[in-house]
Design a protein around this motif. Structure first.
Motif, PDB file in Angstrom:
ATOM      1  N   ARG A   1       0.863  -1.185  -0.067  1.00 35.94           N
ATOM      2  CA  ARG A   1       0.069   0.019  -0.125  1.00 35.94           C
ATOM      3  C   ARG A   1       1.051   1.252   0.132  1.00 35.94           C
ATOM      4  O   ARG A   1       0.853   2.173  -0.747  1.00 35.94           O
ATOM      5  CB  ARG A   1      -0.653   0.017   1.323  1.00 35.94           C
ATOM      6  CG  ARG A   1      -1.716   1.276   1.318  1.00 35.94           C
ATOM      7  CD  ARG A   1      -2.639   1.022   2.570  1.00 35.94           C
ATOM      8  NE  ARG A   1      -3.445   2.258   2.902  1.00 35.94           N
ATOM      9  CZ  ARG A   1      -2.965   3.154   3.756  1.00 35.94           C
ATOM     10  NH1 ARG A   1      -1.626   3.448   3.824  1.00 35.94           N
ATOM     11  NH2 ARG A   1      -3.837   4.583   3.963  1.00 35.94           N
ATOM     12  N   ASP A   2       2.017   1.337   0.781  1.00 25.78           N
ATOM     13  CA  ASP A   2       2.764   2.422   1.078  1.00 25.78           C
ATOM     14  C   ASP A   2       3.469   2.634  -0.466  1.00 25.78           C
ATOM     15  O   ASP A   2       3.476   3.991  -0.776  1.00 25.78           O
ATOM     16  CB  ASP A   2       3.649   2.203   2.140  1.00 25.78           C
ATOM     17  CG  ASP A   2       3.150   2.417   3.444  1.00 25.78           C
ATOM     18  OD1 ASP A   2       1.878   2.887   3.467  1.00 25.78           O
ATOM     19  OD2 ASP A   2       3.651   1.782   4.344  1.00 25.78           O
TER      20      ASP A   2
ATOM     21  N   LEU B   1       1.194   3.933  -3.020  1.00 23.68           N
ATOM     22  CA  LEU B   1       0.955   5.373  -2.950  1.00 23.68           C
ATOM     23  C   LEU B   1       2.023   6.262  -3.485  1.00 23.68           C
ATOM     24  O   LEU B   1       1.914   7.219  -4.038  1.00 23.68           O
ATOM     25  CB  LEU B   1       0.714   5.641  -1.408  1.00 23.68           C
ATOM     26  CG  LEU B   1       0.420   7.202  -0.990  1.00 23.68           C
ATOM     27  CD1 LEU B   1      -0.950   7.686  -1.547  1.00 23.68           C
ATOM     28  CD2 LEU B   1       0.485   7.110   0.652  1.00 23.68           C
TER      29      LEU B   1
ATOM     30  N   THR C   1       1.557   8.561  -6.698  1.00 21.65           N
ATOM     31  CA  THR C   1       1.859  10.131  -6.601  1.00 21.65           C
ATOM     32  C   THR C   1       2.920  10.629  -7.603  1.00 21.65           C
ATOM     33  O   THR C   1       2.781  11.723  -8.096  1.00 21.65           O
ATOM     34  CB  THR C   1       2.123  10.431  -5.089  1.00 21.65           C
ATOM     35  OG1 THR C   1       1.092   9.918  -4.220  1.00 21.65           O
ATOM     36  CG2 THR C   1       2.289  11.929  -4.875  1.00 21.65           C
TER      37      THR C   1
ATOM     38  N   ARG D   1      -2.727  12.844  -0.601  1.00 19.94           N
ATOM     39  CA  ARG D   1      -3.424  11.523  -0.907  1.00 19.94           C
ATOM     40  C   ARG D   1      -3.647  10.735   0.261  1.00 19.94           C
ATOM     41  O   ARG D   1      -4.753  10.060   0.439  1.00 19.94           O
ATOM     42  CB  ARG D   1      -2.390  10.743  -1.789  1.00 19.94           C
ATOM     43  CG  ARG D   1      -2.560  11.188  -3.253  1.00 19.94           C
ATOM     44  CD  ARG D   1      -1.729  10.534  -4.226  1.00 19.94           C
ATOM     45  NE  ARG D   1      -1.621  10.900  -5.371  1.00 19.94           N
ATOM     46  CZ  ARG D   1      -2.139  10.140  -6.454  1.00 19.94           C
ATOM     47  NH1 ARG D   1      -2.796   8.839  -6.390  1.00 19.94           N
ATOM     48  NH2 ARG D   1      -2.412  10.758  -7.823  1.00 19.94           N
ATOM     49  N   LEU D   2      -2.821  10.802   1.309  1.00 20.93           N
ATOM     50  CA  LEU D   2      -3.057  10.175   2.470  1.00 20.93           C
ATOM     51  C   LEU D   2      -4.194  10.811   3.388  1.00 20.93           C
ATOM     52  O   LEU D   2      -5.310   9.892   3.858  1.00 20.93           O
ATOM     53  CB  LEU D   2      -1.736  10.280   3.284  1.00 20.93           C
ATOM     54  CG  LEU D   2      -0.685   9.530   3.231  1.00 20.93           C
ATOM     55  CD1 LEU D   2       0.727  10.022   4.174  1.00 20.93           C
ATOM     56  CD2 LEU D   2      -0.960   8.050   3.441  1.00 20.93           C
TER      57      LEU D   2
END
Length: 207
Positions: free
Chosen positions: A112-113, A116, A120, A200-201
């Motif tokens: 997931r990280d 992300l 981005t 986004r977070l």
């Protein structure tokens, strides 16, 4: 990592056609395409290495970058007689832009990280290259207007010389604008990425 632009030396080629008609016409023709190059990797370090090894090469620096925009100008100008003087009758500038963007082949299996961070970055690369294409479009349209605004000359040889000088100056202005944009983007890259990642977070946590 830097985001750059691959620049094909853009030259405006002008053809001359004798004409007795009088309307001054402009018709910008813009073509844009997007191609992708694949990168692999399962960590941030591996992705960074893949982008450095497989990204498009910039001829001006001899280095590879995560994204690029190839730009090529072309076009035609015709001339008409106004009494004994010669004027621009029509101007048609063509512009071809080709965006080259990365595509991560391991995206679906990513954590997931890392996904992300990639999403981005990829989004910012695309925005950056789209802006290069937009800058080129603006210059192409301005050049057509500037051609049509030229005042008549004593003969078509002089008119042709003025058109050639104007096109050369316009291309130089275009290249300066593109380089200025790259410098500004590079200076703000780290801050921009942190801001985009935070946005986004925040968006994900609100869902």
């Amino acid at each position: 990592m830097p985001i750059g632009r691959l620049s094909i030396a853009p030259l405006l080629f002008l053809s001359i056609a004798a004409s007795n008609t009088t309307p001054a016409l402009a018709d910008t023709i813009v073509n844009k395409s997007i191609t992708y190059f694949s990168v692999g990797g399962r960590t941030a370090e591996e992705l960074d290495k893949a982008l450095s090894e497989h990204g498009p090469m910039m001829n001006s620096t001899g280095t590879r970058h995560p994204g690029a925009t190839k730009i090529k100008f072309g076009g035609t100008v015709t001339y008409v007689k106004h009494g004994k003087r010669c004027a621009v009758g029509s101007a048609k500038v063509t512009l071809n832009t080709k965006l080259i963007l990365p595509r991560w082949k391991n995206r679906r299996k990513a954590s997931r990280d890392l996904a992300l961070v990639w999403d981005t970055l990829a989004s910012d690369i695309k925005r950056h290259e789209e802006r290069h294409a937009e800058i080129a479009r603006n210059h192409a349209r301005k050049l057509e207007k500037d051609f049509l605004a030229l005042k008549p000359e004593a003969d078509c040889e002089r008119m042709q010389a003025r058109v050639a000088r104007l096109s050369e100056t316009a291309i130089q202005d275009h290249d300066r604008d593109q380089a200025r944009f790259d410098r500004r983007e590079a200076a703000n890259f780290d801050r921009r990425m942190v801001r985009l990642l935070q946005y986004r977070l925040d968006t994900m946590t609100k869902r």
